[in-house]
Design a protein around this motif. Sequence first.
Motif, PDB file in Angstrom:
ATOM      1  N   VAL A  71       0.820  -1.276  -0.327  1.00 46.74           N
ATOM      2  CA  VAL A  71      -0.357  -0.243  -0.217  1.00 46.74           C
ATOM      3  C   VAL A  71       0.915   1.474  -0.260  1.00 46.74           C
ATOM      4  O   VAL A  71       1.830   1.521   0.627  1.00 46.74           O
ATOM      5  N   ALA A  72       0.727   1.997  -0.901  1.00 42.52           N
ATOM      6  CA  ALA A  72       0.937   3.561  -1.267  1.00 42.52           C
ATOM      7  C   ALA A  72       0.282   4.776  -0.782  1.00 42.52           C
ATOM      8  O   ALA A  72      -1.073   4.484  -0.792  1.00 42.52           O
ATOM      9  N   TYR A  73       0.250   5.604   0.136  1.00 41.83           N
ATOM     10  CA  TYR A  73      -0.012   6.563   0.227  1.00 41.83           C
ATOM     11  C   TYR A  73       0.368   8.126  -0.200  1.00 41.83           C
ATOM     12  O   TYR A  73       1.716   8.357  -0.394  1.00 41.83           O
ATOM     13  N   ARG A  74      -0.510   8.654  -0.694  1.00 41.53           N
ATOM     14  CA  ARG A  74      -0.709   9.242  -1.587  1.00 41.53           C
ATOM     15  C   ARG A  74      -1.018  11.094  -1.008  1.00 41.53           C
ATOM     16  O   ARG A  74      -2.404  10.394  -0.404  1.00 41.53           O
ATOM     17  N   ALA A  86      -5.035   5.561  -0.515  1.00 45.23           N
ATOM     18  CA  ALA A  86      -4.416   4.730  -0.172  1.00 45.23           C
ATOM     19  C   ALA A  86      -4.687   3.812  -1.310  1.00 45.23           C
ATOM     20  O   ALA A  86      -5.470   3.520  -1.816  1.00 45.23           O
ATOM     21  N   ASP A  87      -3.443   4.132  -2.328  1.00 46.36           N
ATOM     22  CA  ASP A  87      -3.038   2.298  -3.055  1.00 46.36           C
ATOM     23  C   ASP A  87      -2.721   1.410  -3.598  1.00 46.36           C
ATOM     24  O   ASP A  87      -1.283   1.340  -2.898  1.00 46.36           O
TER      25      ASP A  87
ATOM     26  N   ARG B 138       5.695  10.982   4.413  1.00 47.96           N
ATOM     27  CA  ARG B 138       5.316  10.019   3.223  1.00 47.96           C
ATOM     28  C   ARG B 138       5.134  11.140   2.181  1.00 47.96           C
ATOM     29  O   ARG B 138       5.322  10.008   0.320  1.00 47.96           O
ATOM     30  N   ASP B 139       4.947  12.540   1.855  1.00 46.79           N
ATOM     31  CA  ASP B 139       5.012  13.173   0.736  1.00 46.79           C
ATOM     32  C   ASP B 139       6.360  13.381   0.590  1.00 46.79           C
ATOM     33  O   ASP B 139       6.869  13.897  -0.745  1.00 46.79           O
ATOM     34  N   GLU B 140       7.365  13.197   1.024  1.00 47.26           N
ATOM     35  CA  GLU B 140       8.647  13.944   0.701  1.00 47.26           C
ATOM     36  C   GLU B 140       8.914  13.306  -0.295  1.00 47.26           C
ATOM     37  O   GLU B 140      10.131  13.473  -1.122  1.00 47.26           O
ATOM     38  N   LYS B 146       5.326   4.263   1.077  1.00 43.26           N
ATOM     39  CA  LYS B 146       4.718   3.494   1.311  1.00 43.26           C
ATOM     40  C   LYS B 146       5.773   2.591   3.153  1.00 43.26           C
ATOM     41  O   LYS B 146       5.546   1.668   3.628  1.00 43.26           O
ATOM     42  N   GLU B 147       6.379   3.520   3.140  1.00 37.34           N
ATOM     43  CA  GLU B 147       6.662   3.788   5.216  1.00 37.34           C
ATOM     44  C   GLU B 147       5.401   4.053   6.280  1.00 37.34           C
ATOM     45  O   GLU B 147       4.265   4.180   5.784  1.00 37.34           O
TER      46      GLU B 147
END
Lengths: 416, 303
Positions: A71-74, A86-87, B138-140, B146-147
């Motif tokens: 899961v990656a967060y954008r 939440a991708d 996480r936006d960095e 994915k942390e």
Amino acid sequence: MDLLRFATAGSVDDGKSTLIGRLLLDSKAIFEDQLEAVEATSSAKGYDYTDLALLTDGLRSEREQGITIDVAYRYFATPTRKFIIADTPGHVQYTRNMVTGASTADLGLVLVDARHGLTEQSRRHAVILSLLRVPHLVLAVNKMDLVDYDQAVFEKIQQEFTAFATKLTIPDLTIIPISALKGDNVVTRSEPMSWYEGPSLIHHLEHVHVASDRDLVDARLPVQFVVRPKSDDFHDYRGYAGMVAGGVLKPGDDVLVLPSGFTSRISAIDLFDQELTEAYPPMSVTVRLEDNLDVSRGDMICRPQNAPTPSQDIDAMICWMTNAPLRPRQKLAIKHTTRSGRAMVKDIQYRLDVNTLHRDLETKELGLNEIGRVQLRTTVPLLCDPYATNKTTGSFILIDEATGVTVGAGMINSTT
Amino acid sequence: MPTHADYRLSQLDELEAESIHIFREVAAEFEKPVLMFSGGKDSICMMRLAEKAFYPAKIPFPVLQVDTGFDFPEVLSCRDSWVSRLGVRMIIASVDEALENGVIVDDGKMSRNRMQIGTLLHALEEGAFTAAFGGGRRDEEKARAKERVYSHRDEFGQWDPKMQRPELWSLYNGKIREGEHMRIFPLSNWTELDVWHYIAREGIEIPDIYLSHQREVIERDGMLLSNGDHLTLRAGETPSVRTVRFRTVGDMTLTGCVESDANTTADIIDEIAVARVTERGATRGDDRFSEAAMEDRKKEGYF
């Protein structure tokens, strides 16, 4: 400006990464250096166009394998809302990742390819979002440009999905025809699809009404931390810190503390150096009581006439997240709100096929990425509500005691 | 004060509530937490949130700073002011001392930033800390998207992206084994702009170098670096005085500044809202070496 969390589901082929890339690009969340890196990679690979999907490929190990493992967060924002995506990937360990992404989502976004219509995978996405009680669902029918923006194609998918959704718990469903590549109905309304009278995707995300999604009726404060300064200025201060899980708490409210059963009244609600007139989810506050009670972490502050029933026998839907299967008699660590204990599997009632909703009563174990109905016995009573009423007091995680790894996610049906 | 007719929190109030929840959860479940404080805006934001989480009690864990020997003096004085106001214990892990004691070895190729990794891991091990708060967002950077909020590190301090624990709802799993520790990122869901909005709203002290000032700089690899004893001028480089500010704070040899007239936090917010280059891409030499630079350093145990 408020916050909307949404989970996206779909495979690479559905154009999910392209859509996310477009949302980020059009809302200016993508910076020039990030875009340049992606353009360079695209041309190095000999692509004819800039592959926006590369914007969201996180780790080198994934890029090498051309897959997304987690899961990656954008993040992006428009003038009215901040969004957290939440991708979740469409490949291996799909269910586990999607359950994780959906657990915090206010809205689920499912993509289908207009050329192929509903697939087993899109149905599975909807089932998982429904199980996790994500209150709003958007079905984006993508690649409309490849079917000549044909209204009939859209309407066929719309009817099929609406019929399927009646079997699920989806309080709010919106279906939008889009082209992520061309930008139709993503940010701006599509001219070739003038037959579509609904909102663009971003307009819907900005305006979807989420205020009533939280439980504002049943007051619940799981005590997380006891604040005792032991300083001269705050000699007798004793506050119970926690995140409000449900209801609205006010000074003067009569309260019941579980599991002890003591009653008292709220004397003050603190947020740093301010005293609040009310507290509601998901505020992190510190509550002071009129009486000096023995209250500690893991206790629950609620109302005398409205309290969860403490129980050690739990009936729950569990998503299993590790290779070694879950079996009856197995013992695990459990964490529910701020309470930790141990749990034993009494029975696995059935395994749910997330593609067909079929209940397999024969299987007596749950494998990786499987979801089933399970009966547990816990060492400590859980102060819980059904997940359908309250996601915070109705959820728990299971932890392997030897490795410390999170191996299961549970949604409580009822106490037995 | 977050009181609204419709019981919705603003995005800043919701982020604050989430971060405070994380601080309290760690303080309750871990034996020896520590807050990694760099003096940068993110770690100042963390200090504010920690202050709020435990008020009126003091922050129940110490702060740890890695002294690279090339830290901006303005940053160190801001750090001291925060530490003394909050009455919190400070531990300083010095790269120079680590070199002297043979904890790390300078092979002549390694940047100060990379030497921080060994110094930091040693300090965490020496202090037997079981949880270390970091200001990562996480936006960095792509590798950070994915942390987890709770990021597990093995007994070598390493991060294995494939072995991350799923993180659901607001239930954090703090189980670790002997010798392992957890990195905790309470600002995971914040963006650069959120951090600045929060600093502006709270009216808290930040190092002066974030605001516009006159500074002697040299241009190197497309970056403006502060001139001084820490730099060896290369052929053709001539220092000039410009009106600049810093967008990130790292060690002086690697952290570039940008030309800016932003004098207040409000000006900074306006500037960032229209910025077209990420803060790290613009001003951090350490992240530019390769597309996966951050990923590699994270695996080794970077913040």
